[in-house]
Design a protein around this motif. Structure first.
Motif, PDB file in Angstrom:
ATOM      1  N   ILE A 134       0.839  -1.202   0.000  1.00  0.00           N
ATOM      2  CA  ILE A 134       0.000   0.000   0.000  1.00  0.00           C
ATOM      3  C   ILE A 134       0.872   1.250   0.000  1.00  0.00           C
ATOM      4  O   ILE A 134       0.654   2.198  -0.769  1.00  0.00           O
ATOM      5  CB  ILE A 134      -0.956  -0.005   1.212  1.00  0.00           C
ATOM      6  N   ILE A 135       1.897   1.269   0.860  1.00  0.00           N
ATOM      7  CA  ILE A 135       2.797   2.430   0.937  1.00  0.00           C
ATOM      8  C   ILE A 135       3.525   2.639  -0.380  1.00  0.00           C
ATOM      9  O   ILE A 135       3.643   3.769  -0.872  1.00  0.00           O
ATOM     10  CB  ILE A 135       3.799   2.246   2.093  1.00  0.00           C
ATOM     11  N   ASP A 136       4.016   1.548  -0.995  1.00  0.00           N
ATOM     12  CA  ASP A 136       4.730   1.659  -2.271  1.00  0.00           C
ATOM     13  C   ASP A 136       3.840   2.284  -3.339  1.00  0.00           C
ATOM     14  O   ASP A 136       4.277   3.131  -4.115  1.00  0.00           O
ATOM     15  CB  ASP A 136       5.208   0.280  -2.743  1.00  0.00           C
ATOM     16  N   GLU A 137       2.579   1.855  -3.384  1.00  0.00           N
ATOM     17  CA  GLU A 137       1.661   2.375  -4.397  1.00  0.00           C
ATOM     18  C   GLU A 137       1.359   3.850  -4.144  1.00  0.00           C
ATOM     19  O   GLU A 137       1.348   4.664  -5.074  1.00  0.00           O
ATOM     20  CB  GLU A 137       0.369   1.558  -4.404  1.00  0.00           C
ATOM     21  N   LEU A 138       1.133   4.210  -2.874  1.00  0.00           N
ATOM     22  CA  LEU A 138       0.872   5.616  -2.557  1.00  0.00           C
ATOM     23  C   LEU A 138       2.089   6.477  -2.886  1.00  0.00           C
ATOM     24  O   LEU A 138       1.958   7.592  -3.388  1.00  0.00           O
ATOM     25  CB  LEU A 138       0.500   5.758  -1.079  1.00  0.00           C
ATOM     26  N   ARG A 139       3.286   5.942  -2.595  1.00  0.00           N
ATOM     27  CA  ARG A 139       4.507   6.692  -2.934  1.00  0.00           C
ATOM     28  C   ARG A 139       4.606   6.882  -4.443  1.00  0.00           C
ATOM     29  O   ARG A 139       4.992   7.951  -4.914  1.00  0.00           O
ATOM     30  CB  ARG A 139       5.726   5.915  -2.442  1.00  0.00           C
ATOM     31  N   SER A 140       4.304   5.829  -5.204  1.00  0.00           N
ATOM     32  CA  SER A 140       4.448   5.918  -6.662  1.00  0.00           C
ATOM     33  C   SER A 140       3.474   6.948  -7.240  1.00  0.00           C
ATOM     34  O   SER A 140       3.744   7.559  -8.265  1.00  0.00           O
ATOM     35  CB  SER A 140       4.220   4.553  -7.312  1.00  0.00           C
ATOM     36  N   LEU A 141       2.332   7.120  -6.580  1.00  0.00           N
ATOM     37  CA  LEU A 141       1.374   8.131  -7.025  1.00  0.00           C
ATOM     38  C   LEU A 141       1.845   9.539  -6.677  1.00  0.00           C
ATOM     39  O   LEU A 141       1.365  10.519  -7.232  1.00  0.00           O
ATOM     40  CB  LEU A 141       0.002   7.882  -6.377  1.00  0.00           C
ATOM     41  N   ASP A 142       2.786   9.605  -5.727  1.00  0.00           N
ATOM     42  CA  ASP A 142       3.416  10.867  -5.327  1.00  0.00           C
ATOM     43  C   ASP A 142       2.382  11.930  -4.982  1.00  0.00           C
ATOM     44  O   ASP A 142       2.423  13.064  -5.449  1.00  0.00           O
ATOM     45  CB  ASP A 142       4.337  11.391  -6.436  1.00  0.00           C
ATOM     46  N   TRP A 143       1.401  11.548  -4.143  1.00  0.00           N
ATOM     47  CA  TRP A 143       0.336  12.492  -3.824  1.00  0.00           C
ATOM     48  C   TRP A 143       0.669  13.398  -2.644  1.00  0.00           C
ATOM     49  O   TRP A 143      -0.080  14.301  -2.335  1.00  0.00           O
ATOM     50  CB  TRP A 143      -0.964  11.750  -3.559  1.00  0.00           C
ATOM     51  N   VAL A 144       1.799  13.140  -1.957  1.00  0.00           N
ATOM     52  CA  VAL A 144       2.205  14.033  -0.864  1.00  0.00           C
ATOM     53  C   VAL A 144       2.959  15.220  -1.471  1.00  0.00           C
ATOM     54  O   VAL A 144       3.982  15.036  -2.124  1.00  0.00           O
ATOM     55  CB  VAL A 144       3.105  13.306   0.153  1.00  0.00           C
ATOM     56  N   PRO A 145       2.483  16.441  -1.292  1.00  0.00           N
ATOM     57  CA  PRO A 145       3.148  17.605  -1.899  1.00  0.00           C
ATOM     58  C   PRO A 145       4.607  17.731  -1.451  1.00  0.00           C
ATOM     59  O   PRO A 145       4.935  17.475  -0.291  1.00  0.00           O
ATOM     60  CB  PRO A 145       2.323  18.796  -1.384  1.00  0.00           C
ATOM     61  N   ARG A 146       5.468  18.122  -2.402  1.00  0.00           N
ATOM     62  CA  ARG A 146       6.887  18.296  -2.069  1.00  0.00           C
ATOM     63  C   ARG A 146       7.077  19.321  -0.963  1.00  0.00           C
ATOM     64  O   ARG A 146       7.959  19.191  -0.127  1.00  0.00           O
ATOM     65  CB  ARG A 146       7.659  18.739  -3.315  1.00  0.00           C
ATOM     66  N   SER A 147       6.225  20.357  -0.960  1.00  0.00           N
ATOM     67  CA  SER A 147       6.366  21.404   0.055  1.00  0.00           C
ATOM     68  C   SER A 147       6.144  20.833   1.455  1.00  0.00           C
ATOM     69  O   SER A 147       6.798  21.252   2.418  1.00  0.00           O
ATOM     70  CB  SER A 147       5.354  22.532  -0.210  1.00  0.00           C
ATOM     71  N   VAL A 148       5.230  19.863   1.565  1.00  0.00           N
ATOM     72  CA  VAL A 148       4.960  19.247   2.872  1.00  0.00           C
ATOM     73  C   VAL A 148       6.146  18.392   3.299  1.00  0.00           C
ATOM     74  O   VAL A 148       6.563  18.413   4.452  1.00  0.00           O
ATOM     75  CB  VAL A 148       3.660  18.418   2.821  1.00  0.00           C
TER      76      VAL A 148
END
Length: 260
Positions: free
Chosen positions: A92-106
Motif C-alpha cells: 500500500i505504501i509503495d503504491e501511494l509513494r508511486s502516485l506521489d500524492w504528498v506535496p513536495r512542500s509538505v
C-alpha cells in the motif's frame, strides 16, 4: 471445533500450494486471508486524507497479500499473519509513494522541522517546546502548529513507514512488528533488530510525556487519534499535532543515531 477445522484446512491448502504449486489452493489462501487486507487498509485509511479511497487501498494491499503467500516459507518460525501484514502495508505504501500524492512542500517542511528539532535538542539537551521550535523556524507558534497538521494529513503509515529492518530473505520488516511480535526471530536478525529496538526504545523514552502517551495509545493500544483525544480531553487536531511532533522527533533521533 470450527477453528480447528479451519486450521487443518489452511494447512492442507498451504501444503498443496507449496508442494504441488496448486493454483486453486493459492486462490483459496488469498480468499482465506483477505480479511487481513481489509483490516490493514481500514487502519491506514483512518490517517489519510478523505480523497484516498479505502477500496483503492484494499486493491493495493491484495498485491502484497498475494506476494506474501507466494514468498512465505512454511519453515520460518513466524506466523504468516505477522509476515503478511508487513507486506500488505508495504504494498500500500509503495503504491501511494508511486502516485506521489504528498506535496513536495509538505515533505520539505517535515525535513525542516526534523533538522530544527535535532539542532535544538543538542543545544538544550531536552525536547524543545513549540515556542522554541517556532523561533528557530522563524514562524509563529500558530504557523508551526498548522505545519504539523499539514504533515499529519499527508502522512502515510507514520512510524510504520519510517523504520524498516531487512530480514534474512531481503524482505523489509516493519520495526513496530518486530517490537510487538512474540514469535521466534531468525537468528541472523537478532543483533541488528535488538540494536534498532534499543535505539527506538531510548528515543521514545526521551519524548515529552504527552507525546509518549500518544505513541503508546496509537501504536500499542490501537486507539484512533479521535479516541486518544477523548481519553486526554483534547481535540483530535491537537492529538494529530502531538502525534506528528513525536514521529518527527523520533525520526530525527534515529537518523542522527545511525550517523554516529
Amino acid at each position: 471445533m470450527e477453528t480447528n477445522v479451519k486450521a487443518i484446512e489452511l494447512r492442507d491448502l498451504w501444503r498443496r500450494y507449496k508442494t504441488n504449486g496448486d493454483t486453486a489452493a493459492r486462490e483459496r489462501l488469498v480468499v482465506a486471508y483477505s480479511p487481513l487486507v481489509k483490516y490493514v487498509a481500514g487502519r491506514m485509511a483512518s490517517g489519510l486524507p478523505a480523497h484516498v479511497e479505502e477500496a483503492d487501498l484494499i486493491s493495493y494491499g491484495l498485491v502484497g497479500l498475494i506476494s506474501a503467500i507466494e514468498r512465505f516459507d512454511l519453515e520460518r518460525e513466524i506466523k504468516f499473519e505477522t509476515y503478511a501484514i508487513t507486506r500488505i502495508k508495504g504494498a500500500i505504501i509503495d503504491e501511494l509513494r508511486s502516485l506521489d500524492w504528498v506535496p513536495r512542500s509538505v515533505r520539505a517542511k517535515a525535513r525542516e522541522i526534523e533538522r530544527a528539532n535535532t539542532k535544538l535538542e543538542h543545544q538544550l539537551q531536552r525536547a524543545p517546546t513549540d515556542e522554541e521550535m517556532s523561533a528557530e523556524l522563524k514562524v509563529t507558534v500558530e504557523e508551526f502548529q498548522e505545519s504539523l497538521l499539514q504533515i499529519s494529513n499527508s502522512s502515510v503509515a507514520a512510524l510504520d513507514e519510517l523504520w524498516t529492518v531487512g530480514d534474512s530473505s531481503g524482505d523489509a520488516v516493519s520495526l513496530l512488528d518486530t517490537l510487538t511480535d512474540d514469535s521466534a526471530p531468525d537468528p541472523a536478525d537478532v543483533m541488528d533488530q535488538t540494536d534498532l529496538k534499543d535505539r527506538v526504545a531510548d528515543a521514545i523514552a526521551r519524548l515529552p510525556e504527552r507525546e509518549k502517551l500518544v505513541v503508546a495509545l496509537y501504536y500499542y493500544e490501537n486507539l484512533t487519534l479521535r479516541e486518544i483525544g477523548e481519553v486526554l480531553g483534547v481535540t483530535e487536531s491537537r492529538i494529530s499535532q502531538l502525534h506528528t511532533k513525536a514521529v518527527l522527533r523520533l525520526r530525527s533521533r534515529l537518523i542522527e543515531s545511525e550517523q554516529h
